[in-house]
Design an enzyme around this catalytic site. Structure first.
Site, short mmCIF file in Angstrom:
data_model
loop_
_atom_site.label_atom_id
_atom_site.label_comp_id
_atom_site.label_asym_id
_atom_site.label_seq_id
_atom_site.Cartn_x
_atom_site.Cartn_y
_atom_site.Cartn_z
N ASP A 1 0.85 -1.19 0.00
CA ASP A 1 0.00 0.00 0.00
C ASP A 1 0.89 1.25 0.00
O ASP A 1 1.83 1.35 0.80
CB ASP A 1 -0.88 -0.05 1.27
CG ASP A 1 -1.99 0.98 1.26
OD1 ASP A 1 -2.44 1.36 0.17
OD2 ASP A 1 -2.43 1.38 2.37
N HIS B 1 -7.88 9.89 3.65
CA HIS B 1 -7.49 8.95 4.69
C HIS B 1 -7.91 9.42 6.09
O HIS B 1 -8.06 10.62 6.32
CB HIS B 1 -5.97 8.75 4.67
CG HIS B 1 -5.49 8.05 3.44
ND1 HIS B 1 -4.74 8.66 2.47
CD2 HIS B 1 -5.68 6.79 3.00
CE1 HIS B 1 -4.48 7.80 1.50
NE2 HIS B 1 -5.05 6.65 1.79
N GLY B 2 -8.05 8.47 7.00
CA GLY B 2 -8.24 8.79 8.41
C GLY B 2 -9.69 8.88 8.85
O GLY B 2 -10.62 8.52 8.12
P1 13P Z 1 -9.06 4.79 5.52
O1 13P Z 1 -8.17 5.67 6.37
O2 13P Z 1 -10.30 5.50 5.13
O3 13P Z 1 -9.34 3.49 6.16
O4 13P Z 1 -8.27 4.49 4.15
C1 13P Z 1 -7.29 3.49 4.10
C2 13P Z 1 -6.48 3.54 2.85
O5 13P Z 1 -6.82 4.18 1.88
C3 13P Z 1 -5.26 2.72 2.82
O6 13P Z 1 -4.52 2.92 1.68
O1 G3H Z 2 -3.25 4.97 3.64
C1 G3H Z 2 -2.60 4.67 4.62
C2 G3H Z 2 -2.98 3.49 5.43
O2 G3H Z 2 -4.06 3.81 6.27
C3 G3H Z 2 -1.79 2.99 6.17
O3 G3H Z 2 -1.44 3.84 7.21
O4 G3H Z 2 0.95 4.39 6.85
O5 G3H Z 2 -0.11 4.53 9.12
O6 G3H Z 2 0.34 2.31 8.06
P1 G3H Z 2 0.03 3.76 7.85
ZN ZN Z 3 -4.58 4.87 0.88
#
Ligand code: 13P
Ligand code: G3H
Ligand code: ZN
Length: 310
Positions: A83, A181-182
């Site tokens: 990711d 995100h978040g």
């Molecule tokens: P969320 O923070 O909405 O769960 O999104 C996760 C994400 O896009 C990870 O790549």
């Molecule tokens: O998009 C990001 C994911 O939520 C992963 O988060 O980089 O804190 O592991 P992280």
């Molecule tokens: Zn993401």
């Protein structure tokens, strides 16, 4: 079925009008919760590890934990995905390490730089049979008073998306239509730019799109965390019906991390509060794992629509 790329998963999802869940993993309990849910729902699943997850658990543990899941759930198609890979080097490391899919996130670069970086990753990954996701546009919530010109500067431009896909040879594309995100995605009402999504799907016929930032931040989990000492104020996610709609519009992969974090934390907070004398980590990690399972099973069944699609 074992470890697979997302190619076949996306083809079937596109045709069937559903999406495959990509759930972020950081430790054993999270992986187990997701896999138990996928087994119960007979659903394909993408286990995705961020750079932060690999740093937290160690790349070797992450890989071996996913391999354990693959071995113990042979009936499931499971994709091992990186990711938000930020550089060619981290993508290469994961390709060499056995990941079946990597994301190169060049969204912070210019259009041309993003194309050059993505192309380099695609060339390397494809020769090893690994698929690549890229990102075009910037993830941000839609503010109530945002101007059309501002939206155009942030969100994915459909014409650019077509050019990007053609010139890079990428396998899937994360698009920006208002998710972020978040746990704090929208200040006012939740809104996604479905008009833009429709244009993207129309212009990229048959091509799998990806939605990041797709946690729904359920009120009951926020309330539970806050009831037991948390301080998560004004959190807001993407309503589930919007995700269901997107899943029927060419979005084949929906990313969820925050909801897993909330499910675990709310559960652990409750146990800490109600059983202050307990100190065996299994007393709270076991229910936390169950909470992940319940949450993921709900997403698969009621939001993504991937139940029974193995
Ligand atoms: P969320 O923070 O909405 O769960 O999104 C996760 C994400 O896009 C990870 O790549
Ligand atoms: O998009 C990001 C994911 O939520 C992963 O988060 O980089 O804190 O592991 P992280
Ligand atoms: Zn993401």
């Amino acid at each position: 079925m074992a470890l697979v790329t997302s190619k076949e998963m996306f083809k079937k999802a596109y045709q069937g009008g559903y999406a495959v869940g990509a759930f972020n993993i950081n430790n054993m309990e999270i992986i187990q919760g997701i896999i138990e849910a996928a087994q119960q729902e007979k659903s394909p699943v993408i286990l995705q590890a961020s750079a932060g997850a690999r740093k937290y658990a160690g790349p070797f543990y992450i890989k071996k934990l996913i391999e354990a899941a693959v071995e113990l759930a042979p009936e499931l198609p499971i994709c091992m995905h990186l990711d938000h890979g930020e550089t060619f080097e981290i993508c290469k490391e994961c390709v060499d390490d056995g990941f079946t899919s990597v994301m190169i996130d060049g969204s912070k670069f210019s259009f041309e730089e993003n194309i050059a970086l993505t192309k380099k990753v695609v060339e390397y990954a494809h020769q090893k049979g690994v698929v690549v996701e890229a990102e075009l546009g910037k993830l941000a919530g839609i503010e109530d008073n945002i101007k059309v010109s501002e939206k155009d500067a942030i969100f994915t431009d459909p014409d650019q998306a077509v050019e990007f896909v053609e010139r890079t040879g990428v396998d899937s594309l994360a698009v920006a239509i208002g998710t972020s995100h978040g746990a704090y995605k929208f200040k006012g009402d939740a809104k996604l730019d479905f008009e833009r999504l429709q244009k993207l799907t129309d212009q990229l016929k048959g091509f799998p799109l990806v939605l990041h930032g797709s946690s729904s931040v359920p009120g009951y989990l926020v309330d539970k965390a806050n009831q037991f000492g948390g301080k998560i104020d004004n959190a807001k996610g993407v309503p589930e019906e919007m995700l269901r709609k997107a899943a029927g519009m060419g979005v084949c992969k929906i990313n969820i991390d925050t909801d897993i974090r909330l499910a675990m934390t709310a559960t652990i907070r409750q146990i800490f509060s109600e059983k202050p004398s307990h100190f065996d980590p299994r007393d709270y990690l076991k229910p936390a794992r169950e909470a992940v399972k319940q949450m993921v099973a709900h997403k698969i069944k009621n939001v993504l629509g991937s139940s029974g699609k193995i």
